[in-house]
Write an enzyme that holds these catalytic residues in place. Structure first.
Site, PDB file in Angstrom:
ATOM      1  N   SER A  24       0.845  -1.161   0.082  1.00  8.57           N
ATOM      2  CA  SER A  24       0.113  -0.029   0.015  1.00  8.57           C
ATOM      3  C   SER A  24       0.975   1.183  -0.189  1.00  8.57           C
ATOM      4  CB  SER A  24      -0.882   0.153   1.268  1.00  8.57           C
ATOM      5  OG  SER A  24      -1.552   1.363   1.400  1.00  8.57           O
ATOM      6  N   SER A  26      -0.491   4.088   0.600  1.00  7.23           N
ATOM      7  CA  SER A  26      -1.615   5.208   1.238  1.00  7.23           C
ATOM      8  C   SER A  26      -0.527   5.687   2.530  1.00  7.23           C
ATOM      9  CB  SER A  26      -2.803   4.491   1.843  1.00  7.23           C
ATOM     10  OG  SER A  26      -3.429   4.259   0.781  1.00  7.23           O
ATOM     11  N   LYS A  75     -13.528  -3.871   1.590  1.00  7.56           N
ATOM     12  CA  LYS A  75     -14.620  -2.739   1.389  1.00  7.56           C
ATOM     13  C   LYS A  75     -15.962  -2.831   1.462  1.00  7.56           C
ATOM     14  CE  LYS A  75     -11.306  -0.566  -1.717  1.00  7.56           C
ATOM     15  NZ  LYS A  75     -11.029   0.011  -2.884  1.00  7.56           N
ATOM     16  N   ASN A  96     -14.300   2.642   1.037  1.00 12.69           N
ATOM     17  CA  ASN A  96     -13.055   2.809   1.370  1.00 12.69           C
ATOM     18  C   ASN A  96     -12.487   3.836   2.411  1.00 12.69           C
ATOM     19  OD1 ASN A  96     -13.248   5.021  -0.371  1.00 12.69           O
ATOM     20  ND2 ASN A  96     -11.377   4.746  -1.220  1.00 12.69           N
ATOM     21  N   ASP A 111     -13.379   6.003  -4.157  1.00 16.05           N
ATOM     22  CA  ASP A 111     -12.418   5.592  -5.399  1.00 16.05           C
ATOM     23  C   ASP A 111     -13.335   6.188  -6.593  1.00 16.05           C
ATOM     24  OD1 ASP A 111     -10.831   3.989  -3.919  1.00 16.05           O
ATOM     25  OD2 ASP A 111     -12.300   2.283  -3.911  1.00 16.05           O
ATOM     26  N   GLY A 137     -12.972  -5.507 -17.197  1.00 14.15           N
ATOM     27  CA  GLY A 137     -12.960  -5.993 -15.619  1.00 14.15           C
ATOM     28  C   GLY A 137     -14.171  -5.744 -15.123  1.00 14.15           C
ATOM     29  N   ALA A 138     -14.310  -6.555 -13.842  1.00 13.16           N
ATOM     30  CA  ALA A 138     -15.590  -6.459 -13.402  1.00 13.16           C
ATOM     31  C   ALA A 138     -15.324  -6.644 -11.711  1.00 13.16           C
ATOM     32  CB  ALA A 138     -16.560  -7.316 -13.950  1.00 13.16           C
ATOM     33  N   GLY A 139     -14.423  -6.216 -11.526  1.00 11.80           N
ATOM     34  CA  GLY A 139     -13.990  -6.336  -9.705  1.00 11.80           C
ATOM     35  C   GLY A 139     -14.510  -4.975  -9.095  1.00 11.80           C
ATOM     36  N   GLY A 140     -13.817  -4.638  -8.166  1.00 10.26           N
ATOM     37  CA  GLY A 140     -14.266  -3.694  -7.148  1.00 10.26           C
ATOM     38  C   GLY A 140     -13.892  -2.330  -7.917  1.00 10.26           C
ATOM     39  N   GLY A 248      -2.813   5.656 -13.927  1.00  9.99           N
ATOM     40  CA  GLY A 248      -3.754   5.226 -12.752  1.00  9.99           C
ATOM     41  C   GLY A 248      -3.261   5.834 -11.284  1.00  9.99           C
TER      42      GLY A 248
HETATM   43  P1  ATR Z   1     -10.431  -5.525  -8.252  1.00 14.84           P
HETATM   44  O1  ATR Z   1     -11.469  -5.902  -7.133  1.00 14.84           O
HETATM   45  O2  ATR Z   1      -9.083  -4.962  -7.643  1.00 14.84           O
HETATM   46  O3  ATR Z   1     -10.973  -4.807  -9.229  1.00 14.84           O
HETATM   47  P2  ATR Z   1     -10.694  -8.513  -8.974  1.00 14.84           P
HETATM   48  O4  ATR Z   1     -12.083  -8.543  -8.403  1.00 14.84           O
HETATM   49  O5  ATR Z   1      -9.505  -9.414  -8.458  1.00 14.84           O
HETATM   50  O6  ATR Z   1     -10.058  -6.980  -8.656  1.00 14.84           O
HETATM   51  O7  ATR Z   1     -10.868  -8.326 -10.399  1.00 14.84           O
HETATM   52  C1  ATR Z   1      -9.860  -8.487 -11.583  1.00 14.84           C
HETATM   53  C2  ATR Z   1     -10.462  -8.469 -12.903  1.00 14.84           C
HETATM   54  O8  ATR Z   1      -9.313  -8.829 -13.867  1.00 14.84           O
HETATM   55  C3  ATR Z   1     -11.617  -9.259 -13.198  1.00 14.84           C
HETATM   56  O9  ATR Z   1     -12.443  -8.695 -13.998  1.00 14.84           O
HETATM   57  C4  ATR Z   1     -11.007 -10.429 -13.802  1.00 14.84           C
HETATM   58  O10 ATR Z   1     -11.716 -11.227 -14.711  1.00 14.84           O
HETATM   59  P3  ATR Z   1     -12.605 -12.282 -14.013  1.00 14.84           P
HETATM   60  O11 ATR Z   1     -13.817 -11.511 -13.624  1.00 14.84           O
HETATM   61  O12 ATR Z   1     -13.108 -13.143 -15.251  1.00 14.84           O
HETATM   62  O13 ATR Z   1     -11.796 -13.192 -13.155  1.00 14.84           O
HETATM   63  C5  ATR Z   1      -9.758  -9.647 -14.487  1.00 14.84           C
HETATM   64  N1  ATR Z   1      -8.717 -10.836 -14.909  1.00 14.84           N
HETATM   65  C6  ATR Z   1      -7.805 -11.126 -14.083  1.00 14.84           C
HETATM   66  N2  ATR Z   1      -6.904 -11.967 -14.794  1.00 14.84           N
HETATM   67  C7  ATR Z   1      -7.434 -12.248 -16.070  1.00 14.84           C
HETATM   68  C8  ATR Z   1      -7.014 -12.733 -17.108  1.00 14.84           C
HETATM   69  N3  ATR Z   1      -5.968 -13.861 -17.092  1.00 14.84           N
HETATM   70  N4  ATR Z   1      -7.771 -12.524 -18.339  1.00 14.84           N
HETATM   71  C9  ATR Z   1      -8.835 -11.643 -18.363  1.00 14.84           C
HETATM   72  N5  ATR Z   1      -9.160 -10.965 -17.148  1.00 14.84           N
HETATM   73  C10 ATR Z   1      -8.609 -11.308 -16.077  1.00 14.84           C
END
Ligand code: ATR
Length: 285
Positions: A24, A26, A75, A96, A111, A137-140, A248
């Site tokens: 981190s 921070s 979070k 956060n 964020d 992507g679809a994480g946090g 970023g």
């Molecule tokens: P955060 O919360 O920090 O955004 P996360 O929840 O781990 O992190 O999300 C990571 C993102 O990277 C996800 O969208 C993940 O895709 P999946 O939902 O299919 O897991 C994407 N990601 C990580 N490794 C990947 C890979 N090798 N190819 C494609 N997408 C990947």
């Protein structure tokens, strides 16, 4: 003449809570501001395992803290532990930044503001003609970015992810968003005004982000939430073809501002000096 010892009541402690807390930045950011203002306070890295996190947040005052930042994977637990949430944290069910107002625990999600402030500062006018947006992507981080894009009136917001179900889940949280699999990317890029990578791909030690930018209009803004390295392959490729690019690091710096203000009573600035300090530390990361 002897100096008065600092009153223990005046000393304020804050920190970042996460698990594990490997790298981190921070503490470096907040300590820089504490020094700059000459504030009698501290900011620590506080590793707390998920199973102990709810109790930790509920007892923040007893732990001697005026508030804290929260990072992955805590979070959502933080949001669920608060008495009051700001509208963004409430919408995303993720907080956060926490602070105590007497005994009331308040949670915010900065964020989203960090994402917006970074673009406002680094690509002025980026939202003058908001239109289609693509989020990888679809994480946090994707949730925060998609919500920020919605606040600035981008539509439609296409969440493109390897796991399409996760993209669909994010789309349920943000108006005007839709979830798609990776095969939808070329079509989605065609008329995009902005592309944001929120996956971990391209980060040092992670696999490459292997996408073809050919369909993307050359005036679309490209932003990577990854900041190690600062200039990711995505940004370098986009820059070469003429797209405005935003790294970023600014999101990390700007998301920190409201927390510092709540805990220590001063609104700090994101200066080139602070950016340089953190960027230099990332070179050896
Ligand atoms: P955060 O919360 O920090 O955004 P996360 O929840 O781990 O992190 O999300 C990571 C993102 O990277 C996800 O969208 C993940 O895709 P999946 O939902 O299919 O897991 C994407 N990601 C990580 N490794 C990947 C890979 N090798 N190819 C494609 N997408 C990947």
């Amino acid at each position: 003449m002897t100096a008065e010892p600092a009153s223990p009541a005046a000393f304020r402690r804050a920190g970042v809570v996460g698990w594990p807390l490997t790298y981190s930045r921070s503490p470096m950011i907040h300590r820089h501001w504490l020094d700059e203002f000459g504030i009698d306070g501290s900011y620590e890295a506080i590793p707390v395992p998920p199973e102990k996190a709810a109790a930790f947040f509920r007892n923040l005052g007893a732990e001697g803290l005026v508030g804290c930042n929260v990072t992955v994977p805590l979070k959502e637990i933080a949001a669920a532990s608060c008495d009051v949430l700001d509208p963004v944290a409430d919408a995303l069910q993720a907080a956060n930044t926490l602070w105590l107002d007497n005994t009331t625990l308040i949670g915010a999600n900065t964020d989203v503001g960090g994402f917006i402030d970074n673009l406002d500062a680094s690509a002025p006018g980026w939202d003058r003609y908001p239109g289609p947006a693509v989020v990888l992507g679809a994480g946090g981080a994707a949730r925060a970015v998609a919500y920020g894009l919605w606040l600035r009136k981008f539509e439609p917001i296409t969440i493109v992810n390897r796991t399409v179900e996760r993209a669909a889940t994010v789309a349920t949280l943000v108006q005007g968003a839709r979830g798609r699999g990776l095969s939808a990317l070329p079509e989605a890029l065609k008329d995009a005004r902005i592309l944001v990578n929120t996956t971990s791909l391209g980060m040092k030690g992670q696999p490459r982000l292997d996408i073809d930018l050919a369909p993307l209009p050359r005036d679309a803004v490209v932003n990577d939430v990854v900041y190690v390295p600062l200039e990711t392959e995505l940004l370098a490729t986009a820059r070469l073809r003429g797209n405005p690019v935003v790294d970023g690091l600014g999101m990390l710096l700007y998301q920190a501002v409201p927390g510092f203000n709540h805990w220590f009573g001063k609104r700090p600035s994101v200066t080139p000096e602070l950016r340089k300090l953190v960027a230099r530390s990332l070179e050896d990361a």
